[in-house]
Design a protein around this motif. Structure first.
Motif, PDB file in Angstrom:
ATOM      1  N   THR A 175       0.838  -1.206   0.000  1.00  0.00           N
ATOM      2  CA  THR A 175       0.000   0.000   0.000  1.00  0.00           C
ATOM      3  C   THR A 175       0.868   1.249   0.000  1.00  0.00           C
ATOM      4  OG1 THR A 175      -1.703  -1.196   1.226  1.00  0.00           O
ATOM      5  CG2 THR A 175      -1.843   1.208   1.244  1.00  0.00           C
ATOM      6  N   VAL A 176       1.919   1.244   0.835  1.00  0.00           N
ATOM      7  CA  VAL A 176       2.837   2.393   0.900  1.00  0.00           C
ATOM      8  C   VAL A 176       3.533   2.582  -0.440  1.00  0.00           C
ATOM      9  CG1 VAL A 176       5.000   3.214   1.930  1.00  0.00           C
ATOM     10  CG2 VAL A 176       3.182   2.349   3.373  1.00  0.00           C
ATOM     11  N   LYS A 177       4.007   1.486  -1.041  1.00  0.00           N
ATOM     12  CA  LYS A 177       4.684   1.582  -2.342  1.00  0.00           C
ATOM     13  C   LYS A 177       3.740   2.147  -3.396  1.00  0.00           C
ATOM     14  CE  LYS A 177       8.081  -2.111  -1.744  1.00  0.00           C
ATOM     15  NZ  LYS A 177       8.561  -3.409  -2.274  1.00  0.00           N
ATOM     16  N   SER A 178       2.509   1.725  -3.369  1.00  0.00           N
ATOM     17  CA  SER A 178       1.515   2.202  -4.332  1.00  0.00           C
ATOM     18  C   SER A 178       1.220   3.690  -4.127  1.00  0.00           C
ATOM     19  CB  SER A 178       0.223   1.386  -4.184  1.00  0.00           C
ATOM     20  OG  SER A 178      -0.761   1.866  -5.046  1.00  0.00           O
ATOM     21  N   ARG A 179       1.046   4.105  -2.884  1.00  0.00           N
ATOM     22  CA  ARG A 179       0.790   5.528  -2.587  1.00  0.00           C
ATOM     23  C   ARG A 179       1.968   6.402  -3.048  1.00  0.00           C
ATOM     24  NH1 ARG A 179      -1.523   5.325   3.634  1.00  0.00           N
ATOM     25  NH2 ARG A 179      -3.490   4.257   3.147  1.00  0.00           N
ATOM     26  N   ILE A 180       3.176   5.951  -2.738  1.00  0.00           N
ATOM     27  CA  ILE A 180       4.368   6.741  -3.111  1.00  0.00           C
ATOM     28  C   ILE A 180       4.510   6.778  -4.627  1.00  0.00           C
ATOM     29  CG2 ILE A 180       6.890   6.824  -3.005  1.00  0.00           C
ATOM     30  CD1 ILE A 180       6.660   5.861  -0.080  1.00  0.00           C
ATOM     31  N   ARG A 181       4.336   5.620  -5.292  1.00  0.00           N
ATOM     32  CA  ARG A 181       4.477   5.571  -6.749  1.00  0.00           C
ATOM     33  C   ARG A 181       3.445   6.485  -7.417  1.00  0.00           C
ATOM     34  NH1 ARG A 181       3.353   0.536  -7.563  1.00  0.00           N
ATOM     35  NH2 ARG A 181       1.193   0.992  -8.081  1.00  0.00           N
ATOM     36  N   ASP A 182       2.204   6.372  -7.015  1.00  0.00           N
ATOM     37  CA  ASP A 182       1.134   7.185  -7.603  1.00  0.00           C
ATOM     38  C   ASP A 182       1.351   8.679  -7.292  1.00  0.00           C
ATOM     39  OD1 ASP A 182      -0.003   4.868  -8.535  1.00  0.00           O
ATOM     40  OD2 ASP A 182      -1.570   4.778  -6.964  1.00  0.00           O
ATOM     41  N   GLY A 183       1.783   8.955  -6.061  1.00  0.00           N
ATOM     42  CA  GLY A 183       2.052  10.346  -5.675  1.00  0.00           C
ATOM     43  C   GLY A 183       3.197  10.949  -6.474  1.00  0.00           C
ATOM     44  N   LEU A 184       4.275  10.171  -6.675  1.00  0.00           N
ATOM     45  CA  LEU A 184       5.415  10.675  -7.460  1.00  0.00           C
ATOM     46  C   LEU A 184       5.029  10.894  -8.924  1.00  0.00           C
ATOM     47  CD1 LEU A 184       8.422   8.615  -5.997  1.00  0.00           C
ATOM     48  CD2 LEU A 184       7.872  11.033  -5.614  1.00  0.00           C
ATOM     49  N   THR A 185       4.194  10.023  -9.457  1.00  0.00           N
ATOM     50  CA  THR A 185       3.734  10.184 -10.840  1.00  0.00           C
ATOM     51  C   THR A 185       2.947  11.484 -10.963  1.00  0.00           C
ATOM     52  OG1 THR A 185       3.627   7.796 -11.139  1.00  0.00           O
ATOM     53  CG2 THR A 185       2.369   9.126 -12.687  1.00  0.00           C
ATOM     54  N   ARG A 186       2.057  11.715 -10.021  1.00  0.00           N
ATOM     55  CA  ARG A 186       1.259  12.946 -10.017  1.00  0.00           C
ATOM     56  C   ARG A 186       2.152  14.181  -9.825  1.00  0.00           C
ATOM     57  NH1 ARG A 186      -4.066  12.950  -6.316  1.00  0.00           N
ATOM     58  NH2 ARG A 186      -5.398  13.993  -7.824  1.00  0.00           N
ATOM     59  N   LEU A 187       3.143  14.077  -8.947  1.00  0.00           N
ATOM     60  CA  LEU A 187       4.081  15.176  -8.680  1.00  0.00           C
ATOM     61  C   LEU A 187       4.898  15.499  -9.925  1.00  0.00           C
ATOM     62  CD1 LEU A 187       5.065  17.087  -6.456  1.00  0.00           C
ATOM     63  CD2 LEU A 187       6.681  15.326  -5.747  1.00  0.00           C
ATOM     64  N   LYS A 188       5.371  14.467 -10.638  1.00  0.00           N
ATOM     65  CA  LYS A 188       6.111  14.684 -11.887  1.00  0.00           C
ATOM     66  C   LYS A 188       5.280  15.460 -12.887  1.00  0.00           C
ATOM     67  CE  LYS A 188       9.157  10.633 -12.050  1.00  0.00           C
ATOM     68  NZ  LYS A 188       9.424   9.392 -12.807  1.00  0.00           N
ATOM     69  N   LYS A 189       4.003  15.085 -13.010  1.00  0.00           N
ATOM     70  CA  LYS A 189       3.118  15.776 -13.962  1.00  0.00           C
ATOM     71  C   LYS A 189       2.937  17.236 -13.570  1.00  0.00           C
ATOM     72  CE  LYS A 189       0.470  11.774 -15.503  1.00  0.00           C
ATOM     73  NZ  LYS A 189      -0.820  11.073 -15.443  1.00  0.00           N
ATOM     74  N   SER A 190       2.775  17.491 -12.278  1.00  0.00           N
ATOM     75  CA  SER A 190       2.561  18.884 -11.839  1.00  0.00           C
ATOM     76  C   SER A 190       3.811  19.726 -12.021  1.00  0.00           C
ATOM     77  CB  SER A 190       2.088  18.928 -10.393  1.00  0.00           C
ATOM     78  OG  SER A 190       3.160  18.823  -9.491  1.00  0.00           O
ATOM     79  N   LEU A 191       5.005  19.085 -11.975  1.00  0.00           N
ATOM     80  CA  LEU A 191       6.270  19.805 -12.179  1.00  0.00           C
ATOM     81  C   LEU A 191       6.676  19.866 -13.641  1.00  0.00           C
ATOM     82  CD1 LEU A 191       8.330  18.367  -9.164  1.00  0.00           C
ATOM     83  CD2 LEU A 191       7.312  20.652  -9.365  1.00  0.00           C
ATOM     84  N   GLY A 192       5.938  19.112 -14.486  1.00  0.00           N
ATOM     85  CA  GLY A 192       6.278  19.089 -15.906  1.00  0.00           C
ATOM     86  C   GLY A 192       7.466  18.215 -16.227  1.00  0.00           C
ATOM     87  N   VAL A 193       7.788  17.279 -15.329  1.00  0.00           N
ATOM     88  CA  VAL A 193       8.915  16.362 -15.546  1.00  0.00           C
ATOM     89  C   VAL A 193       8.389  15.142 -16.273  1.00  0.00           C
ATOM     90  CG1 VAL A 193      10.666  14.949 -14.403  1.00  0.00           C
ATOM     91  CG2 VAL A 193      10.042  17.161 -13.449  1.00  0.00           C
ATOM     92  N   THR A 194       9.141  14.701 -17.277  1.00  0.00           N
ATOM     93  CA  THR A 194       8.702  13.508 -18.029  1.00  0.00           C
ATOM     94  C   THR A 194       9.570  12.309 -17.724  1.00  0.00           C
ATOM     95  OG1 THR A 194      10.065  14.165 -19.909  1.00  0.00           O
ATOM     96  CG2 THR A 194       7.734  14.811 -19.926  1.00  0.00           C
TER      97      THR A 194
END
Length: 191
Positions: A172-191
């Motif tokens: 669950t923690v791995k999933s939350r972190i992975r999904d959160g980092l994906t969302r964070l990358k999008k908000s920062l414009g990182v590909t």
């Protein structure tokens, strides 16, 4: 006209004799040589340097060199005035070169030092802007994603420690972190 030529020839002989005596450490001869030639030496040095203060210092250096090297003067190779003026010109040119080198070193140092300070300021501004963007990006995450990422990346905890702290399973923690980092990358414009 002939009187001017003969006066120059007589002066050349007299100055050569004074230089010869200076070579034998005759202080009176040096004083007379100085009195008779300092205006010409200073004039030449001033024309090269364009600065009265530097010209005075350089003229003093020329006469110090004359005192030390007068024994090297050879009247068979040229006149005393030519020898004196050659020493003066060389010393003045050396002074110009030394001042140019000094200026170049100062400019290079200034660029290095001021350039670094400017870069440090720029880097600090960029760092703060990035930090602000990350904080804004974290605000777009769900509270559970933000908490898991904060504990792992800002708290320095392992995923297993985050799972234990939150009382949830490791997947669950791995999933939350992975999904959160994906969302964070999008908000920062990182590909």
């Amino acid at each position: 006209m002939e009187s001017a030529v003969s006066a120059r020839a007589a002066e050349s002989i007299e100055l050569a004799a004074l230089l010869e005596r200076c070579g034998g450490s005759d202080q009176e001869a040096f004083a007379e040589l100085y009195d008779r030639t300092c205006a010409r030496v200073f004039g030449l040095v001033l024309r090269v340097l364009h600065d009265p203060g530097y010209a005075e210092e350089t003229t003093q250096e020329v006469f110090l060199q004359i005192w030390r090297t007068a024994a090297n003067f050879d009247s068979a190779k040229g006149s005393a005035v030519t020898w004196l003026m050659t020493l003066a010109h060389r010393r003045a040119v050396d002074r110009v070169r030394a001042e140019q080198a000094h200026t170049q070193r100062e400019v290079a140092y200034g660029i290095r030092v001021l350039g670094n300070e400017f870069d440090e300021v720029t880097e600090e501004v960029e760092r703060r802007l990035e930090q602000q963007a990350v904080l804004e990006g974290l605000a777009t995450l769900t509270p559970t994603q933000r908490e898991a990422i904060s504990l792992a990346y800002y708290g320095g905890r392992t995923y297993a420690e985050v799972a234990t702290y939150l009382g949830v399973g490791l997947p669950t923690v791995k999933s939350r972190i992975r999904d959160g980092l994906t969302r964070l990358k999008k908000s920062l414009g990182v590909t």
